[in-house]
Design a protein around this motif. Structure first.
Motif, PDB file in Angstrom:
ATOM      1  N   ARG A 161      94.858 -53.425 -34.357  1.00  7.29           N
ATOM      2  CA  ARG A 161      93.478 -53.711 -33.940  1.00  7.29           C
ATOM      3  C   ARG A 161      93.477 -54.929 -33.019  1.00  7.29           C
ATOM      4  NH1 ARG A 161      92.203 -52.622 -39.813  1.00  7.29           N
ATOM      5  NH2 ARG A 161      91.233 -50.569 -39.763  1.00  7.29           N
ATOM      6  N   TYR A 162      92.756 -54.788 -31.908  1.00  7.85           N
ATOM      7  CA  TYR A 162      92.563 -55.914 -30.993  1.00  7.85           C
ATOM      8  C   TYR A 162      91.383 -55.609 -30.085  1.00  7.85           C
ATOM      9  CZ  TYR A 162      94.837 -53.081 -27.363  1.00  7.85           C
ATOM     10  OH  TYR A 162      95.151 -52.083 -26.476  1.00  7.85           O
ATOM     11  N   ARG A 163      90.891 -56.644 -29.426  1.00 10.69           N
ATOM     12  CA  ARG A 163      89.812 -56.479 -28.453  1.00 10.69           C
ATOM     13  C   ARG A 163      90.396 -56.652 -27.054  1.00 10.69           C
ATOM     14  NH1 ARG A 163      84.904 -55.599 -30.315  1.00 10.69           N
ATOM     15  NH2 ARG A 163      84.560 -56.101 -32.509  1.00 10.69           N
ATOM     16  N   ARG A 164      90.003 -55.744 -26.157  1.00  8.27           N
ATOM     17  CA  ARG A 164      90.504 -55.786 -24.787  1.00  8.27           C
ATOM     18  C   ARG A 164      90.067 -57.053 -24.089  1.00  8.27           C
ATOM     19  NH1 ARG A 164      90.832 -51.565 -20.995  1.00  8.27           N
ATOM     20  NH2 ARG A 164      92.111 -53.156 -20.037  1.00  8.27           N
ATOM     21  N   GLN A 165      90.999 -57.747 -23.477  1.00  9.54           N
ATOM     22  CA  GLN A 165      90.687 -58.957 -22.736  1.00  9.54           C
ATOM     23  C   GLN A 165      89.799 -58.646 -21.539  1.00  9.54           C
ATOM     24  OE1 GLN A 165      93.950 -61.566 -21.622  1.00  9.54           O
ATOM     25  NE2 GLN A 165      92.870 -62.094 -19.744  1.00  9.54           N
ATOM     26  N   LYS A 166      90.047 -57.523 -20.883  1.00  6.86           N
ATOM     27  CA  LYS A 166      89.310 -57.179 -19.665  1.00  6.86           C
ATOM     28  C   LYS A 166      87.802 -57.087 -19.908  1.00  6.86           C
ATOM     29  CE  LYS A 166      89.423 -53.950 -15.804  1.00  6.86           C
ATOM     30  NZ  LYS A 166      90.127 -52.804 -15.242  1.00  6.86           N
ATOM     31  N   THR A 167      87.423 -56.723 -21.115  1.00  6.57           N
ATOM     32  CA  THR A 167      86.000 -56.541 -21.415  1.00  6.57           C
ATOM     33  C   THR A 167      85.458 -57.653 -22.313  1.00  6.57           C
ATOM     34  OG1 THR A 167      86.556 -55.085 -23.264  1.00  6.57           O
ATOM     35  CG2 THR A 167      86.127 -54.034 -21.137  1.00  6.57           C
ATOM     36  N   GLU A 168      86.171 -58.769 -22.399  1.00  6.13           N
ATOM     37  CA  GLU A 168      85.780 -59.825 -23.343  1.00  6.13           C
ATOM     38  C   GLU A 168      84.415 -60.436 -23.030  1.00  6.13           C
ATOM     39  OE1 GLU A 168      88.873 -62.711 -23.477  1.00  6.13           O
ATOM     40  OE2 GLU A 168      88.515 -63.430 -21.450  1.00  6.13           O
ATOM     41  N   ASP A 169      83.984 -60.422 -21.761  1.00  2.00           N
ATOM     42  CA  ASP A 169      82.668 -60.978 -21.428  1.00  2.00           C
ATOM     43  C   ASP A 169      81.536 -60.212 -22.097  1.00  2.00           C
ATOM     44  OD1 ASP A 169      83.838 -62.953 -19.915  1.00  2.00           O
ATOM     45  OD2 ASP A 169      83.471 -61.950 -17.995  1.00  2.00           O
ATOM     46  N   SER A 170      81.792 -58.930 -22.405  1.00  2.00           N
ATOM     47  CA  SER A 170      80.769 -58.120 -23.076  1.00  2.00           C
ATOM     48  C   SER A 170      81.116 -57.893 -24.546  1.00  2.00           C
ATOM     49  CB  SER A 170      80.603 -56.776 -22.356  1.00  2.00           C
ATOM     50  OG  SER A 170      81.825 -56.051 -22.378  1.00  2.00           O
ATOM     51  N   GLY A 171      81.928 -58.771 -25.109  1.00  2.00           N
ATOM     52  CA  GLY A 171      82.293 -58.652 -26.517  1.00  2.00           C
ATOM     53  C   GLY A 171      83.646 -58.021 -26.741  1.00  2.00           C
ATOM     54  N   GLY A 172      84.227 -57.445 -25.705  1.00  2.00           N
ATOM     55  CA  GLY A 172      85.549 -56.835 -25.806  1.00  2.00           C
ATOM     56  C   GLY A 172      85.523 -55.503 -26.516  1.00  2.00           C
ATOM     57  N   VAL A 173      86.046 -54.485 -25.843  1.00  2.00           N
ATOM     58  CA  VAL A 173      86.157 -53.167 -26.456  1.00  2.00           C
ATOM     59  C   VAL A 173      87.159 -53.257 -27.593  1.00  2.00           C
ATOM     60  CG1 VAL A 173      86.932 -50.785 -26.085  1.00  2.00           C
ATOM     61  CG2 VAL A 173      85.546 -51.928 -24.345  1.00  2.00           C
ATOM     62  N   LEU A 174      86.754 -52.822 -28.772  1.00  2.00           N
ATOM     63  CA  LEU A 174      87.655 -52.842 -29.919  1.00  2.00           C
ATOM     64  C   LEU A 174      88.604 -51.659 -29.850  1.00  2.00           C
ATOM     65  CD1 LEU A 174      88.543 -53.968 -32.689  1.00  2.00           C
ATOM     66  CD2 LEU A 174      86.843 -52.435 -33.709  1.00  2.00           C
ATOM     67  N   ILE A 175      89.881 -51.959 -29.910  1.00  2.00           N
ATOM     68  CA  ILE A 175      90.916 -50.928 -30.024  1.00  2.00           C
ATOM     69  C   ILE A 175      91.374 -50.959 -31.470  1.00  2.00           C
ATOM     70  CG2 ILE A 175      93.165 -50.136 -29.222  1.00  2.00           C
ATOM     71  CD1 ILE A 175      91.029 -50.216 -26.999  1.00  2.00           C
ATOM     72  N   ASP A 176      91.364 -49.812 -32.101  1.00  2.00           N
ATOM     73  CA  ASP A 176      91.733 -49.684 -33.514  1.00  2.00           C
ATOM     74  C   ASP A 176      92.466 -48.360 -33.641  1.00  2.00           C
ATOM     75  OD1 ASP A 176      91.903 -49.319 -36.261  1.00  2.00           O
ATOM     76  OD2 ASP A 176      89.847 -49.962 -36.644  1.00  2.00           O
ATOM     77  N   ILE A 177      93.790 -48.418 -33.497  1.00  2.00           N
ATOM     78  CA  ILE A 177      94.579 -47.188 -33.449  1.00  2.00           C
ATOM     79  C   ILE A 177      95.634 -47.160 -34.552  1.00  2.00           C
ATOM     80  CG2 ILE A 177      94.232 -46.818 -30.974  1.00  2.00           C
ATOM     81  CD1 ILE A 177      96.991 -48.014 -30.467  1.00  2.00           C
ATOM     82  N   PRO A 178      95.948 -45.953 -35.018  1.00  2.00           N
ATOM     83  CA  PRO A 178      97.036 -45.850 -35.993  1.00  2.00           C
ATOM     84  C   PRO A 178      98.377 -46.168 -35.320  1.00  2.00           C
ATOM     85  CG  PRO A 178      96.222 -43.662 -35.406  1.00  2.00           C
ATOM     86  CD  PRO A 178      95.342 -44.660 -34.714  1.00  2.00           C
ATOM     87  N   ILE A 179      99.277 -46.706 -36.097  1.00  2.00           N
ATOM     88  CA  ILE A 179     100.612 -47.016 -35.579  1.00  2.00           C
ATOM     89  C   ILE A 179     101.459 -45.751 -35.675  1.00  2.00           C
ATOM     90  CG2 ILE A 179     102.693 -48.409 -35.897  1.00  2.00           C
ATOM     91  CD1 ILE A 179     100.866 -50.597 -37.090  1.00  2.00           C
ATOM     92  N   HIS A 180     101.911 -45.289 -34.519  1.00  2.91           N
ATOM     93  CA  HIS A 180     102.774 -44.103 -34.457  1.00  2.91           C
ATOM     94  C   HIS A 180     104.088 -44.417 -35.184  1.00  2.91           C
ATOM     95  CE1 HIS A 180     105.486 -41.115 -32.687  1.00  2.91           C
ATOM     96  NE2 HIS A 180     104.384 -40.404 -32.458  1.00  2.91           N
ATOM     97  N   PRO A 181     104.673 -43.435 -35.860  1.00  4.22           N
ATOM     98  CA  PRO A 181     105.935 -43.695 -36.579  1.00  4.22           C
ATOM     99  C   PRO A 181     107.033 -44.315 -35.709  1.00  4.22           C
ATOM    100  CG  PRO A 181     105.050 -41.566 -37.222  1.00  4.22           C
ATOM    101  CD  PRO A 181     104.194 -42.058 -36.095  1.00  4.22           C
TER     102      PRO A 181
END
Length: 164
Positions: A42-62
């Motif tokens: 889980r992390y927030r995109r730096q590129k969109t941080e001015d608008s709160g940052g798009v949250l990325i929440d992805i499963p970890i591939h094996p």
């Protein structure tokens, strides 16, 4: 010299992170154990941080899990320099260029690996909204641009199997 194919090397870690997270350079250099919760990154995109940052929440591939589990537990970020410092996005991009050249992939770049996960997801049948959830894109136009090189004949095969 980095053996990009050898697990445990920084090159292998960097390429695997790019191929299985789709993170932009500015984001991948900040990823570390603090971004891992269970079997998710889980992390927030730096590129969109001015608008709160798009949250990325992805499963970890094996494949990524195997790489992350082999990393030292005391590092702050996954891609630290030998001196234990965080990498800059540009420094990581330059290093990725070297690793790709060493792997015999002269057309490969960190951004190309970001595009590759979008293309691979499209070829696997993921709809644009799912791809956007992984890459953090906020428009269909952008994800369409990223997936335009997908294997269209294989995707057509998949589409035709849906007809009853």
């Amino acid at each position: 010299f980095y053996d990009v194919h050898k697990p445990g090397t920084l090159a292998h870690t960097g390429m695997t992170l790019m191929l299985y997270t789709g993170a932009a350079r500015a984001d991948v250099v900040k990823l570390g154990r603090g971004n891992v919760e269970g079997n998710r990154i889980r992390y927030r995109r730096q590129k969109t941080e001015d608008s709160g940052g798009v949250l990325i929440d992805i499963p970890i591939h094996p494949n990524l899990r195997t790489v992350l589990d082999a990393l030292p537990k005391d590092t702050f970020t996954f891609l630290e320099t030998r001196g234990g410092k965080s990498r800059s996005p540009n420094g990581f991009g330059n290093q990725m260029r070297e690793w790709c050249d060493q792997a015999g992939l002269p057309n490969c770049t960190s951004h190309g690996l970001r595009k590759a996960i979008a293309r691979r997801l499209a070829e696997a049948g993921a709809p644009p909204q799912e791809i956007m959830a992984v890459t953090g894109h906020t428009t269909l136009a952008e994800v369409t641009r990223y997936t335009q090189d997908a294997n269209r004949p294989n995707m057509a095969d998949g589409a035709m199997t849906r007809l009853k």
